[in-house]
Design a protein around this motif. Sequence first.
Motif, short mmCIF file in Angstrom:
data_model
loop_
_atom_site.label_atom_id
_atom_site.label_comp_id
_atom_site.label_asym_id
_atom_site.label_seq_id
_atom_site.Cartn_x
_atom_site.Cartn_y
_atom_site.Cartn_z
N GLY A 185 -30.68 55.19 80.82
CA GLY A 185 -31.08 53.90 80.18
C GLY A 185 -31.79 53.76 78.87
N THR A 186 -31.65 52.79 78.24
CA THR A 186 -32.07 52.67 76.68
C THR A 186 -33.00 51.75 76.44
OG1 THR A 186 -30.26 51.16 76.26
CG2 THR A 186 -29.73 53.38 76.18
N PHE A 187 -33.69 51.32 77.61
CA PHE A 187 -34.86 50.33 77.38
C PHE A 187 -35.88 50.65 76.42
CE2 PHE A 187 -38.85 48.24 79.36
CZ PHE A 187 -38.43 47.18 78.41
N ARG A 188 -36.18 49.93 75.46
CA ARG A 188 -37.28 50.36 74.53
C ARG A 188 -37.02 51.43 73.38
NH1 ARG A 188 -42.59 50.32 78.77
NH2 ARG A 188 -42.53 48.26 78.77
N LEU A 189 -35.59 51.93 73.47
CA LEU A 189 -35.06 53.12 72.49
C LEU A 189 -34.28 52.23 71.19
CD1 LEU A 189 -33.65 55.69 74.85
CD2 LEU A 189 -35.90 55.64 73.80
N LYS A 190 -34.87 52.66 70.18
CA LYS A 190 -34.23 52.14 68.93
C LYS A 190 -34.41 53.34 67.89
CE LYS A 190 -35.29 47.22 69.70
NZ LYS A 190 -35.99 46.02 69.20
N GLY A 191 -33.54 53.21 66.92
CA GLY A 191 -33.93 53.96 65.82
C GLY A 191 -33.67 55.58 66.03
N GLU A 192 -34.49 56.46 65.52
CA GLU A 192 -34.24 57.99 65.86
C GLU A 192 -34.29 58.20 67.28
OE1 GLU A 192 -33.00 60.21 63.76
OE2 GLU A 192 -32.73 58.71 62.58
N ASP A 193 -35.18 57.56 68.10
CA ASP A 193 -35.43 57.91 69.50
C ASP A 193 -34.03 57.63 70.14
OD1 ASP A 193 -37.85 58.87 69.30
OD2 ASP A 193 -38.78 56.95 69.87
N LEU A 194 -33.42 56.26 69.87
CA LEU A 194 -32.02 55.96 70.42
C LEU A 194 -30.87 57.04 70.00
CD1 LEU A 194 -30.51 53.97 72.26
CD2 LEU A 194 -30.05 52.75 69.99
N LYS A 195 -31.09 57.40 68.88
CA LYS A 195 -30.04 58.37 68.36
C LYS A 195 -30.11 59.52 69.09
CE LYS A 195 -28.16 60.45 64.17
NZ LYS A 195 -28.37 60.71 62.57
N SER A 196 -31.18 60.11 69.29
CA SER A 196 -31.45 61.37 70.07
C SER A 196 -30.85 61.34 71.28
CB SER A 196 -33.04 61.83 69.93
OG SER A 196 -33.14 62.80 70.56
#
Length: 269
Positions: free
Chosen positions: A11-22
């Motif tokens: 799930g990717t809710f609220r994930l962006k930038g470095e958090d999403l990439k990781s």
Amino acid sequence: MTTAIPNPGLGTFRLKGEDLKSAVTEALDLGYRHIDTAQIYENEAEIGDLLATSGVDRSELFITTKVWYTNLTRDAFIPSVRESLAKLKTDYVDLLLIHWPSPDDEVPMEEYISQLLEARQLGLARNIGISNFTIEQMQRAIHIAGEGEILTNQVEVHPFLQNNAVVEFCQRNNIVVTGFMPLAVGKVLEDKTLARIAEQRSASIPEVVIAWLKHREIVVIPSSTKRAHLASNLECVDLVLSENEISEIETLDRDERIADPDFAPIWDR
């Protein structure tokens, strides 16, 4: 409907930038192939870039996105899906969902379910489904789309909101339940019953919860940016809970709903 949704997904809710990439990079490296996003998450373009440079062949991926309720009209629906595909750098998604039923039926369900079917017919989506639909709304959607056309209903499910009526209706009607917020945004970590079961099993609390959800035949899409947590979500597939442990977890249900915006439908109890 025979399509299997890879379980677990990311799930990717609220994930962006470095958090999403990781999260995406670590998940793919560990073997995750199901990535769940949505138009309203505003991270489809970032996910598209990450997947395009991941080295994982598109045919191995299972990508889910969701149409936001402001795009449910006949004029907006298909253009919004094409925009999502452009951001995701793909010609199709494996699963396209209606994110929320139209608030107060402002857009007739016949209109947006027909557009959902149209998106699949055009090849923009391999499978179609719904999210946050009540039993009554599912009945209407099945009537409009036809039996066996809706692959899943994605709903909030965790030990404190077990959503039994919706889960049972879905499973009786061959609709896969996909559970979001399966760890109740971390609240499961504070529960003494879950902690005791986890300690007895030499497992983590999230592993116990995911094992319980898998026992219920629910697909889970937990969100995490930490490799260890992502790995444990995969590893708990072999954890089988006893009938007594399952009964103990069932007692934790307190109808504690986390995703309950002001435009939500009247929920089943």
